[in-house]
Design a protein around this motif. Structure first.
Motif, PDB file in Angstrom:
ATOM      1  N   TYR A 193       4.402  62.971 -66.222  1.00 19.76           N
ATOM      2  CA  TYR A 193       4.902  63.368 -64.905  1.00 19.76           C
ATOM      3  C   TYR A 193       5.227  64.849 -64.846  1.00 19.76           C
ATOM      4  N   GLU A 194       5.816  65.361 -65.919  1.00 25.75           N
ATOM      5  CA  GLU A 194       6.160  66.784 -65.934  1.00 25.75           C
ATOM      6  C   GLU A 194       4.903  67.637 -65.816  1.00 25.75           C
ATOM      7  N   THR A 195       3.851  67.272 -66.520  1.00 24.44           N
ATOM      8  CA  THR A 195       2.597  68.037 -66.478  1.00 24.44           C
ATOM      9  C   THR A 195       1.990  68.004 -65.081  1.00 24.44           C
ATOM     10  N   GLN A 231       3.504  51.412 -67.874  1.00 28.73           N
ATOM     11  CA  GLN A 231       2.073  51.384 -67.568  1.00 28.73           C
ATOM     12  C   GLN A 231       1.821  51.520 -66.073  1.00 28.73           C
ATOM     13  N   ILE A 232       2.657  50.855 -65.255  1.00 28.70           N
ATOM     14  CA  ILE A 232       2.501  50.954 -63.804  1.00 28.70           C
ATOM     15  C   ILE A 232       2.742  52.383 -63.332  1.00 28.70           C
ATOM     16  N   LEU A 233       3.782  53.015 -63.848  1.00 31.97           N
ATOM     17  CA  LEU A 233       4.104  54.377 -63.423  1.00 31.97           C
ATOM     18  C   LEU A 233       3.030  55.374 -63.847  1.00 31.97           C
ATOM     19  N   HIS A 234       2.453  55.182 -65.037  1.00 37.17           N
ATOM     20  CA  HIS A 234       1.305  56.001 -65.434  1.00 37.17           C
ATOM     21  C   HIS A 234       0.156  55.789 -64.452  1.00 37.17           C
ATOM     22  N   GLY A 235      -0.122  54.522 -64.111  1.00 40.69           N
ATOM     23  CA  GLY A 235      -1.214  54.206 -63.214  1.00 40.69           C
ATOM     24  C   GLY A 235      -1.013  54.780 -61.822  1.00 40.69           C
ATOM     25  N   VAL A 236       0.221  54.727 -61.331  1.00 43.68           N
ATOM     26  CA  VAL A 236       0.530  55.288 -60.010  1.00 43.68           C
ATOM     27  C   VAL A 236       0.189  56.774 -59.979  1.00 43.68           C
ATOM     28  N   LEU A 237       0.634  57.492 -61.012  1.00 46.47           N
ATOM     29  CA  LEU A 237       0.395  58.935 -61.031  1.00 46.47           C
ATOM     30  C   LEU A 237      -1.087  59.257 -61.173  1.00 46.47           C
ATOM     31  N   ARG A 238      -1.801  58.515 -62.029  1.00 43.40           N
ATOM     32  CA  ARG A 238      -3.243  58.755 -62.186  1.00 43.40           C
ATOM     33  C   ARG A 238      -3.974  58.541 -60.863  1.00 43.40           C
ATOM     34  N   ARG A 242      -6.221  61.159 -58.662  1.00 44.47           N
ATOM     35  CA  ARG A 242      -7.603  60.886 -58.268  1.00 44.47           C
ATOM     36  C   ARG A 242      -7.760  61.003 -56.741  1.00 44.47           C
ATOM     37  N   TRP A 243      -6.806  60.478 -56.009  1.00 46.17           N
ATOM     38  CA  TRP A 243      -6.861  60.513 -54.543  1.00 46.17           C
ATOM     39  C   TRP A 243      -6.830  61.957 -54.055  1.00 46.17           C
ATOM     40  N   LYS A 244      -6.001  62.791 -54.687  1.00 46.54           N
ATOM     41  CA  LYS A 244      -5.920  64.204 -54.312  1.00 46.54           C
ATOM     42  C   LYS A 244      -7.259  64.895 -54.606  1.00 46.54           C
ATOM     43  N   ALA A 245      -7.861  64.556 -55.762  1.00 44.11           N
ATOM     44  CA  ALA A 245      -9.137  65.180 -56.117  1.00 44.11           C
ATOM     45  C   ALA A 245     -10.222  64.809 -55.129  1.00 44.11           C
ATOM     46  N   ARG A 246     -10.224  63.571 -54.647  1.00 49.12           N
ATOM     47  CA  ARG A 246     -11.221  63.143 -53.668  1.00 49.12           C
ATOM     48  C   ARG A 246     -11.009  63.877 -52.341  1.00 49.12           C
ATOM     49  N   GLY A 247      -9.753  64.117 -52.027  1.00 51.22           N
ATOM     50  CA  GLY A 247      -9.467  64.822 -50.782  1.00 51.22           C
ATOM     51  C   GLY A 247      -9.932  66.254 -50.812  1.00 51.22           C
ATOM     52  N   ASP A 248      -9.897  66.877 -52.000  1.00 45.08           N
ATOM     53  CA  ASP A 248     -10.377  68.248 -52.127  1.00 45.08           C
ATOM     54  C   ASP A 248     -11.908  68.301 -51.959  1.00 45.08           C
TER      55      ASP A 248
END
Length: 248
Positions: A193-195, A231-238, A242-248
């Protein structure tokens, strides 16, 4: 036959309604008690209504000891409690159900036989019954409405017996096919999350970044997370990345 588990005998003195006898049997068995004695039940014995209300605890009624008098029900007992909601003009120790069952557990562990008397529904135990007891159990109920149903009184006392005699855990978390996250897993989550937050420009202005990161890590440390949570929190952030990258 009743179980050999050391326990107090619950003595129902002149019970009037079969339904309440059955309810008392059910309450006893809820908490692992099966030594029932019944003194002069008004409607005879066995009682079909008692069996109907006992549900899966009917065995207690089959094995209950039927006695003609309170004296007969207590002949083998070393210490007797009497339950009553009213002052009776008798000088006796008065204890709560909790303290009574603590005392019962101590005495039974020392080899004594203990009984608890419960009176009939209409007026409770008579003074002649209470005079045979060593101590009185008094439930701290509403003084403006102190009447307890027979089965209710049995339930309260049986519950306190269970608390006094069994290894009860007062606070626990039931784990659903997972374990608590360990230090390494929490550290990986914090770093992830920090990264990503750093890449998103969250830590701004720069002079406050270190303090914000400490506060964020402190927040994570206050959360009791399981491995599944991590695991859920890792998945949420990933997925968000990905969603942000698709928007770009």
């Amino acid at each position: 036959m009743p179980s050999g588990t050391p326990q107090p005998a619950f003595v129902l003195v002149r019970p009037q309604m079969g339904e309440n006898i059955g309810g008392a049997a059910r309450a006893m068995w809820n908490f692992g008690l099966d030594w029932m004695r019944v003194v002069a039940p008004r409607d005879g014995w066995p009682n079909e209504r008692a069996v109907a209300l006992a549900s899966g605890a009917g065995r207690l009624l089959d094995e209950a000891v039927l006695c003609d008098t309170t004296e007969a029900a207590l002949r083998d007992c070393h210490f007797v409690f009497a339950t009553t909601a009213r002052a009776r003009g008798l000088t006796k120790p008065v204890v709560t159900p909790e303290r009574a069952m603590e005392m019962a557990a101590e005495k039974i562990a020392a080899g004594d036989k203990v009984a608890v008397l419960f009176g009939p529904e209409r007026a409770g135990l008579e003074n002649d019954d209470i005079a045979r007891a060593n101590a009185i159990i008094n439930v701290p109920v509403n003084p403006d409405y102190a009447s307890l149903n027979l089965a209710q009184c049995v339930l309260l006392t049986a519950y306190e017996w269970r608390r006094a005699s069994a290894d009860i855990v007062a606070d626990r978390v039931d784990m659903a096919r997972t374990d608590w996250a360990n230090g390494a897993e929490m550290e990986a989550l914090q770093s992830h999350y920090e990264t990503r937050l750093d890449e998103a420009g969250f830590f701004f202005p720069p002079e406050k970044a270190d303090g914000m990161k400490i506060n964020l890590r402190n927040m994570w440390s206050r959360m009791p997370l399981t491995r599944a949570d991590v695991q859920i929190l890792h998945g949420v952030l990933r997925q968000m990345v990905r969603w942000k990258a698709r928007g770009d």
